[in-house]
Design an enzyme around this catalytic site. Structure first.
Site, PDB file in Angstrom:
ATOM      1  N   ARG A 118      45.280  44.452  33.517  1.00  0.00           N
ATOM      2  CA  ARG A 118      45.431  44.482  34.979  1.00  0.00           C
ATOM      3  C   ARG A 118      45.549  45.916  35.479  1.00  0.00           C
ATOM      4  O   ARG A 118      45.021  46.257  36.530  1.00  0.00           O
ATOM      5  CB  ARG A 118      46.660  43.677  35.396  1.00  0.00           C
ATOM      6  CG  ARG A 118      46.920  43.734  36.907  1.00  0.00           C
ATOM      7  CD  ARG A 118      48.188  42.988  37.264  1.00  0.00           C
ATOM      8  NE  ARG A 118      48.663  43.275  38.595  1.00  0.00           N
ATOM      9  CZ  ARG A 118      48.481  42.493  39.646  1.00  0.00           C
ATOM     10  NH1 ARG A 118      47.821  41.364  39.532  1.00  0.00           N
ATOM     11  NH2 ARG A 118      48.976  42.838  40.822  1.00  0.00           N
ATOM     12  N   HIS A 123      42.797  44.146  40.330  1.00  0.00           N
ATOM     13  CA  HIS A 123      43.349  42.802  40.490  1.00  0.00           C
ATOM     14  C   HIS A 123      42.958  42.243  41.854  1.00  0.00           C
ATOM     15  O   HIS A 123      42.449  42.967  42.698  1.00  0.00           O
ATOM     16  CB  HIS A 123      44.875  42.819  40.330  1.00  0.00           C
ATOM     17  CG  HIS A 123      45.528  43.836  41.209  1.00  0.00           C
ATOM     18  ND1 HIS A 123      45.679  45.154  40.835  1.00  0.00           N
ATOM     19  CD2 HIS A 123      46.051  43.740  42.448  1.00  0.00           C
ATOM     20  CE1 HIS A 123      46.268  45.824  41.807  1.00  0.00           C
ATOM     21  NE2 HIS A 123      46.499  44.989  42.803  1.00  0.00           N
ATOM     22  N   ILE A 160      59.523  32.745  33.846  1.00  0.00           N
ATOM     23  CA  ILE A 160      59.037  31.663  34.708  1.00  0.00           C
ATOM     24  C   ILE A 160      60.013  31.327  35.838  1.00  0.00           C
ATOM     25  O   ILE A 160      59.606  31.103  36.970  1.00  0.00           O
ATOM     26  CB  ILE A 160      58.672  30.419  33.862  1.00  0.00           C
ATOM     27  CG1 ILE A 160      57.754  29.496  34.649  1.00  0.00           C
ATOM     28  CG2 ILE A 160      59.893  29.688  33.363  1.00  0.00           C
ATOM     29  CD1 ILE A 160      57.078  28.446  33.768  1.00  0.00           C
ATOM     30  N   SER A 161      61.308  31.344  35.556  1.00  0.00           N
ATOM     31  CA  SER A 161      62.273  31.027  36.621  1.00  0.00           C
ATOM     32  C   SER A 161      62.270  32.122  37.689  1.00  0.00           C
ATOM     33  O   SER A 161      62.417  31.829  38.878  1.00  0.00           O
ATOM     34  CB  SER A 161      63.672  30.807  36.054  1.00  0.00           C
ATOM     35  OG  SER A 161      64.155  31.982  35.445  1.00  0.00           O
ATOM     36  N   CYS A 219      43.429  34.598  34.461  1.00  0.00           N
ATOM     37  CA  CYS A 219      43.469  35.695  33.504  1.00  0.00           C
ATOM     38  C   CYS A 219      42.090  36.338  33.586  1.00  0.00           C
ATOM     39  O   CYS A 219      41.466  36.315  34.648  1.00  0.00           O
ATOM     40  CB  CYS A 219      43.828  35.205  32.102  1.00  0.00           C
ATOM     41  SG  CYS A 219      42.746  33.917  31.454  1.00  0.00           S
ATOM     42  N   VAL A 255      41.983  30.608  28.498  1.00  0.00           N
ATOM     43  CA  VAL A 255      43.141  30.390  27.635  1.00  0.00           C
ATOM     44  C   VAL A 255      44.444  30.724  28.369  1.00  0.00           C
ATOM     45  O   VAL A 255      45.244  29.842  28.668  1.00  0.00           O
ATOM     46  CB  VAL A 255      43.044  31.197  26.317  1.00  0.00           C
ATOM     47  CG1 VAL A 255      44.284  30.990  25.459  1.00  0.00           C
ATOM     48  CG2 VAL A 255      41.794  30.807  25.547  1.00  0.00           C
ATOM     49  N   ARG A 256      44.661  31.996  28.655  1.00  0.00           N
ATOM     50  CA  ARG A 256      45.955  32.417  29.210  1.00  0.00           C
ATOM     51  C   ARG A 256      46.252  31.797  30.571  1.00  0.00           C
ATOM     52  O   ARG A 256      47.363  31.315  30.804  1.00  0.00           O
ATOM     53  CB  ARG A 256      46.034  33.941  29.299  1.00  0.00           C
ATOM     54  CG  ARG A 256      46.033  34.622  27.941  1.00  0.00           C
ATOM     55  CD  ARG A 256      46.012  36.118  28.054  1.00  0.00           C
ATOM     56  NE  ARG A 256      44.726  36.569  28.598  1.00  0.00           N
ATOM     57  CZ  ARG A 256      44.430  37.838  28.872  1.00  0.00           C
ATOM     58  NH1 ARG A 256      45.325  38.793  28.680  1.00  0.00           N
ATOM     59  NH2 ARG A 256      43.243  38.160  29.348  1.00  0.00           N
ATOM     60  N   CYS A 307      41.385  44.952  44.221  1.00  0.00           N
ATOM     61  CA  CYS A 307      42.354  45.986  44.598  1.00  0.00           C
ATOM     62  C   CYS A 307      42.677  46.815  43.353  1.00  0.00           C
ATOM     63  O   CYS A 307      42.828  46.270  42.268  1.00  0.00           O
ATOM     64  CB  CYS A 307      43.623  45.318  45.143  1.00  0.00           C
ATOM     65  SG  CYS A 307      44.862  46.518  45.703  1.00  0.00           S
ATOM     66  N   CYS A 350      45.237  49.206  43.540  1.00  0.00           N
ATOM     67  CA  CYS A 350      46.522  49.854  43.809  1.00  0.00           C
ATOM     68  C   CYS A 350      47.429  49.747  42.590  1.00  0.00           C
ATOM     69  O   CYS A 350      47.196  48.941  41.695  1.00  0.00           O
ATOM     70  CB  CYS A 350      47.195  49.232  45.039  1.00  0.00           C
ATOM     71  SG  CYS A 350      48.043  47.666  44.727  1.00  0.00           S
TER      72      CYS A 350
END
Length: 126
Positions: A32, A37, A53-54, A70, A75-76, A117, A119
């Protein structure tokens, strides 16, 4: 009951991107930083996704649709989408209604000439 995960193509996402109820979640790892992105996307690397994740669920509070990707979304992206679906079922969270995966991933998005982008802001301000 297991939540379903659907796919969305780049044209559909482009039409929806920027709506306040949608979050795009980029689960690529280090690529990334040098590939760019999708503007406004959140970054939760697949390698640490389960541990964070939380935090991600808190960051997307108020959003009802999450779009994962991804590089190729083979996959990811789908794996992290499934992990989120399982987590939401486990914690009985029904705020996130739609879990989607971007067909062809970031590579397909960029190859189709869609906006990228570059940035370095975290989070991306788009």
């Amino acid at each position: 009951m297991a939540r379903s995960i659907s796919y969305i193509n780049g044209s559909q996402l482009l039409a929806l991107n920027g709506r306040p109820n949608i979050a795009i979640v980029d689960v690529r790892d280090e690529e990334r930083s040098y590939d760019g992105h999708i503007a406004g996307s959140l970054h939760y690397a697949s390698g640490t996704f389960s541990d964070k994740i939380s935090n991600m669920v808190q960051e997307v509070k108020g959003k009802d649709t999450l779009v994962f990707h991804c590089s190729l979304s083979q996959v990811r992206g789908p794996t992290c989408a499934r992990r989120l679906a399982n987590y939401l079922t486990e914690v009985k969270n029904d705020e996130i209604k739609n879990i989607l995966v971007l067909e062809r991933g970031f590579n397909g998005w960029e190859a189709s000439g869609r906006p990228v982008c570059r940035c370095t802001s975290i989070p991306c301000k788009g």
